[in-house]
Design a protein around this motif. Structure first.
Motif, PDB file in Angstrom:
ATOM      1  N   TRP A   1      -2.395  -7.939  -8.662  1.00 13.69           N
ATOM      2  CA  TRP A   1      -1.933  -6.902  -9.578  1.00 13.69           C
ATOM      3  C   TRP A   1      -1.893  -5.564  -8.847  1.00 13.69           C
ATOM      4  O   TRP A   1      -2.888  -5.134  -8.283  1.00 13.69           O
ATOM      5  CB  TRP A   1      -2.870  -6.833 -10.784  1.00 13.69           C
TER       6      TRP A   1
ATOM      7  N   SER B   1      -0.680  -1.434  -9.177  1.00  9.44           N
ATOM      8  CA  SER B   1      -0.324  -0.416 -10.159  1.00  9.44           C
ATOM      9  C   SER B   1      -0.345   0.959  -9.538  1.00  9.44           C
ATOM     10  O   SER B   1      -0.893   1.171  -8.451  1.00  9.44           O
ATOM     11  CB  SER B   1      -1.307  -0.486 -11.333  1.00  9.44           C
ATOM     12  N   GLY B   2       0.244   1.922 -10.241  1.00  7.78           N
ATOM     13  CA  GLY B   2       0.246   3.296  -9.766  1.00  7.78           C
ATOM     14  C   GLY B   2       1.497   3.618  -8.989  1.00  7.78           C
ATOM     15  O   GLY B   2       1.430   3.999  -7.829  1.00  7.78           O
ATOM     16  N   ARG B   3       2.645   3.469  -9.648  1.00  6.50           N
ATOM     17  CA  ARG B   3       3.912   3.775  -9.001  1.00  6.50           C
ATOM     18  C   ARG B   3       4.847   4.411 -10.022  1.00  6.50           C
ATOM     19  O   ARG B   3       4.720   4.173 -11.236  1.00  6.50           O
ATOM     20  CB  ARG B   3       4.554   2.492  -8.468  1.00  6.50           C
ATOM     21  N   ALA B   4       5.788   5.150  -9.499  1.00  9.03           N
ATOM     22  CA  ALA B   4       6.781   5.783 -10.371  1.00  9.03           C
ATOM     23  C   ALA B   4       7.636   4.718 -11.039  1.00  9.03           C
ATOM     24  O   ALA B   4       7.998   3.719 -10.416  1.00  9.03           O
ATOM     25  CB  ALA B   4       7.658   6.706  -9.532  1.00  9.03           C
ATOM     26  N   HIS B   5       7.950   4.934 -12.288  1.00  5.26           N
ATOM     27  CA  HIS B   5       8.809   4.084 -13.128  1.00  5.26           C
ATOM     28  C   HIS B   5       8.173   2.737 -13.476  1.00  5.26           C
ATOM     29  O   HIS B   5       8.768   1.962 -14.226  1.00  5.26           O
ATOM     30  CB  HIS B   5      10.168   3.777 -12.481  1.00  5.26           C
ATOM     31  N   VAL B   6       7.017   2.445 -12.916  1.00  7.81           N
ATOM     32  CA  VAL B   6       6.445   1.111 -13.092  1.00  7.81           C
ATOM     33  C   VAL B   6       5.053   1.201 -13.703  1.00  7.81           C
ATOM     34  O   VAL B   6       4.232   2.004 -13.258  1.00  7.81           O
ATOM     35  CB  VAL B   6       6.367   0.392 -11.714  1.00  7.81           C
ATOM     36  N   GLU B   7       4.826   0.363 -14.714  1.00  6.45           N
ATOM     37  CA  GLU B   7       3.461   0.312 -15.261  1.00  6.45           C
ATOM     38  C   GLU B   7       2.559  -0.498 -14.332  1.00  6.45           C
ATOM     39  O   GLU B   7       1.414  -0.137 -14.097  1.00  6.45           O
ATOM     40  CB  GLU B   7       3.492  -0.358 -16.641  1.00  6.45           C
TER      41      GLU B   7
ATOM     42  N   THR C   1     -10.180  -1.332  -8.743  1.00  2.00           N
ATOM     43  CA  THR C   1     -10.506  -1.586  -7.340  1.00  2.00           C
ATOM     44  C   THR C   1      -9.279  -2.123  -6.629  1.00  2.00           C
ATOM     45  O   THR C   1      -8.337  -2.585  -7.262  1.00  2.00           O
ATOM     46  CB  THR C   1     -11.629  -2.625  -7.216  1.00  2.00           C
TER      47      THR C   1
ATOM     48  N   ASP D   1      -6.067  -5.324  -8.207  1.00  2.00           N
ATOM     49  CA  ASP D   1      -7.098  -5.032  -9.192  1.00  2.00           C
ATOM     50  C   ASP D   1      -7.285  -6.291 -10.033  1.00  2.00           C
ATOM     51  O   ASP D   1      -6.319  -6.910 -10.444  1.00  2.00           O
ATOM     52  CB  ASP D   1      -6.654  -3.862 -10.072  1.00  2.00           C
TER      53      ASP D   1
ATOM     54  N   ASP E   1       0.823  -1.206   0.000  1.00  2.00           N
ATOM     55  CA  ASP E   1       0.000   0.000   0.000  1.00  2.00           C
ATOM     56  C   ASP E   1       0.856   1.255   0.000  1.00  2.00           C
ATOM     57  O   ASP E   1       0.463   2.280  -0.557  1.00  2.00           O
ATOM     58  CB  ASP E   1      -0.936   0.015   1.231  1.00  2.00           C
ATOM     59  N   SER E   2       2.024   1.168   0.627  1.00  2.00           N
ATOM     60  CA  SER E   2       2.886   2.343   0.683  1.00  2.00           C
ATOM     61  C   SER E   2       3.623   2.572  -0.631  1.00  2.00           C
ATOM     62  O   SER E   2       4.207   3.624  -0.849  1.00  2.00           O
ATOM     63  CB  SER E   2       3.902   2.200   1.811  1.00  2.00           C
ATOM     64  N   ASN E   3       3.623   1.565  -1.496  1.00  2.00           N
ATOM     65  CA  ASN E   3       4.329   1.703  -2.763  1.00  2.00           C
ATOM     66  C   ASN E   3       3.428   1.864  -3.982  1.00  2.00           C
ATOM     67  O   ASN E   3       3.864   2.362  -5.016  1.00  2.00           O
ATOM     68  CB  ASN E   3       5.226   0.484  -2.997  1.00  2.00           C
TER      69      ASN E   3
ATOM     70  N   SER F   1      -0.578   2.719  -5.735  1.00  2.56           N
ATOM     71  CA  SER F   1      -1.885   3.358  -5.551  1.00  2.56           C
ATOM     72  C   SER F   1      -2.983   2.348  -5.388  1.00  2.56           C
ATOM     73  O   SER F   1      -3.851   2.479  -4.541  1.00  2.56           O
ATOM     74  CB  SER F   1      -2.209   4.224  -6.772  1.00  2.56           C
ATOM     75  N   ILE F   2      -2.964   1.348  -6.258  1.00  4.61           N
ATOM     76  CA  ILE F   2      -3.953   0.275  -6.091  1.00  4.61           C
ATOM     77  C   ILE F   2      -3.231  -1.059  -5.945  1.00  4.61           C
ATOM     78  O   ILE F   2      -2.288  -1.368  -6.664  1.00  4.61           O
ATOM     79  CB  ILE F   2      -4.974   0.197  -7.241  1.00  4.61           C
TER      80      ILE F   2
END
Lengths: 107, 474
Positions: B208, B210-216, B193, B185, B177-179, B181-182
């Protein structure tokens, strides 16, 4: 405030860069072919058991369909699993109806 | 006409009854010990009965006309025949006129015995249905017991795997969760979700993020052991294995420089080098002596400069500390999966930039949910690697080498495609020519055949003469 800013800078999360999960294509062969092989084997054994009235074939078919069910993926169609299971059960029942004798062990 | 008809009918009835009595007598011999002493007279009895039949039948034909009555009498005479052979003393009692009733009584007792014998014959077949002699079905009982055991093991294994997966998620949720956004999903809902641990099968769970810098995105696959399959459980008694956690990080293309790199346990390294498209094309085996990592590992790398940057102190420390737990790490910007089994490929396979990590869960096979806590540092290692790779910048020389390698690989691929296409075209041409020749051979009309031959000759000539391009000048 500086702490917050620091947190924001260090926070690697990017809510605006969310990419949805794409499930792998259904048709692609996965690593484990066990459920498919067992399904096929089960059907073959149950047909053998039905046609040639071999009790042990029918029992092996039941085992095969059980194993196939245990190893199956959730994405797979349950209808096929169920139909192969029903086929093997019917093979067992038919072979016992036709010949109610108990099975002779090979030893 | 009528007598003849009667005779044939009577003979038929007589034959039927002889068959019955023969059967009865055999049973009698087998089942009823009273008549055991007369076993040896079986054949004689039959012949005598047959003979005794014929005489009374002939006598009766003239006097009696009813078929039923004659049949009864013949039956009685059957019994008469039996009784006759028993004892000569009772011969005088065979006079039907006097002792019809008596005969019937006498006849009835053996007859009833016979009727008892009849049911015996039928009952002999029935016992398997009616008799609850379950002892004879012990093989079936074994089979059902086996199925029961398998099913119980299925339930137990399924529950254990589920517990392990939930334990892993519980232990790592905070870090994830700290790394991201979701976290979790499944791609089915309209909007992204969080919190869904996807169950791909009874032993494979996926998550799955997602939502991190440098990472899809990052896909975490918990490839647990097949505890729900009894056969697998038994195989593992001989060949122990561990639960595995496979993490696939899809990097932003812009965040990752061009290189292919892997560090793996020796066995895994062999397998990867053979199976993976990118490793087999670009990577070479490198010596581990230069780095502070255990000798059980093997380095597969394309660019030496990348090795030195990636295998820094911290990474080496982690590799040393968790030697048994890290199966392999594979960084590549040309990742396209396992080598395809197909020989013909129409186009270059799609590549993407990924970081792959494969970790073994401690306690080979005998994992408990509490063991999942020990895997946490490995996830932290993953995030460290992501950041490191995103910061990695290769020198001009290294980059040039990488570009050259990729260009060469592409050329090789195109050449192979070209040669495949040429071969295909050649074979098609051959087929056409053969078809035409066949047509020629099969042509019956001489005129048509001649015309086709002329056409073929012209075509051959055309092929031989090089094509000259006409150009307009001026």
């Amino acid at each position: 405030m500086s702490n917050e800013a620091k947190n924001n800078v260090n926070d690697p999360r990017r809510p605006n860069k969310i990419i949805r999960y794409k499930a792998p294509a259904q048709g692609t062969p996965s690593d484990d072919p066990t459920p498919d092989y067992m399904n096929l084997l089960g059907m073959i054994f149950s047909m053998c058991g039905l046609m040639m009235k071999l009790k042990w074939c029918a029992w092996v078919a039941v085992y095969c369909s059980f194993i196939s069910f245990a190893n199956s993926r959730t994405s797979e169609d349950t209808k096929q699993m169920l139909s192969s299971f029903m086929l093997s059960i019917s093979a067992v029942v038919m072979s016992y109806l036709q010949n109610p004798q108990p099975m002779q062990p090979p030893w | 006409m009528k007598p003849y008809f009667l005779v044939t009918l009577v003979l038929l009835c007589g034959w039927l009854t002889t068959c019955e009595t023969a059967a009865n007598q055999h049973d009698a011999d087998v089942d009823d010990n009273e008549f055991a002493e007369f076993e040896e007279f079986d054949d004689e009895e039959e012949t005598t009965t047959v003979k005794s039949h014929q005489e009374p039948k002939e006598r009766k034909v003239d006097t009696k006309t009813e078929d039923v009555v004659s049949k009864d009498e013949i039956e009685e005479e059957d019994d008469d025949g039996v009784v006759e052979s028993e004892d000569d003393e009772f011969e005088h009692l065979q006079d039907e006129e006097e002792f019809e009733g008596f005969d019937k009584e006498r006849g009835s007792s053996p007859k009833s015995k016979g009727s008892e014998k009849l049911p015996d014959l039928e009952i002999a077949k029935v016992p398997l249905h009616l008799r609850t002699n379950w002892d004879s079905f012990y093989v079936e009982m074994l089979m059902i017991a086996g199925l029961g055991v398998y099913f119980l093991n299925f339930l137990a294994g399924k529950t254990k795997n589920s517990k392990l997966a939930q334990a892993w998620l519980g232990a790592h949720k905070e870090l994830l969760d700290s790394n991201f956004s979701i976290v979790g999903d499944d791609g089915t809902q309209k909007e992204a979700t969080s919190g869904t641990l996807m169950k791909e099968s009874e032993n494979v769970y996926a998550l799955w993020c997602s939502g991190r810098a440098h990472v899809e995105g990052m896909l975490v696959e918990l490839k647990l052991l097949k505890r729900q399959d009894l056969i697998n459980v038994m195989l593992r008694m001989f060949k122990p294995a561990s639960d595995q956690i496979v993490i696939t990080v899809d990097m932003d293309k812009s965040s990752m420089d061009r290189f292919v790199f892997a560090v793996a346990q020796k066995k895994a390294a062999l397998r990867l080098h053979k199976d993976m498209n990118d490793l087999s094309q670009f990577a070479e085996k490198k010596n581990v002596d230069r780095y502070e990592i255990p000798s059980s590992y093997q380095i597969l790398s394309e660019i030496g400069e990348a090795n030195q940057t990636l295998l820094d102190k911290k990474v080496c420390q982690v590799l040393t500390k968790y030697e048994g737990l890290i199966e392999y790490i594979h960084f590549s910007d040309q990742y396209s999966g396992v080598k395809s089994q197909e020989e013909t490929q129409s186009k270059l396979p799609e590549t993407k930039a990924v970081l792959l990590f494969c970790f073994n869960v401690p306690d080979k096979g005998k994992t408990r949910p509490s063991d999942m806590e020990f895997v946490k540092p490995l996830l932290q290692f993953v995030f460290y690697c992501i950041d490191k790779v995103s910061r990695l910048q290769l020198g001009k020389e290294a980059r040039g080498k990488a570009d050259k390698n990729r260009q060469k690989a592409e050329e090789v691929f195109l050449k192979s495609i070209h040669s495949q296409r040429q071969e295909a075209a050649q074979s098609r041409r051959e087929e056409k020519r053969r078809a035409e020749k066949d047509r020629l051979m099969n042509e019956e009309d001489p005129e048509k055949a001649r015309k086709l031959e002329d056409k073929e000759a012209k075509r051959e000539l055309k092929r031989k003469i090089p094509k000259v391009k006409m150009m307009k000048v001026g």
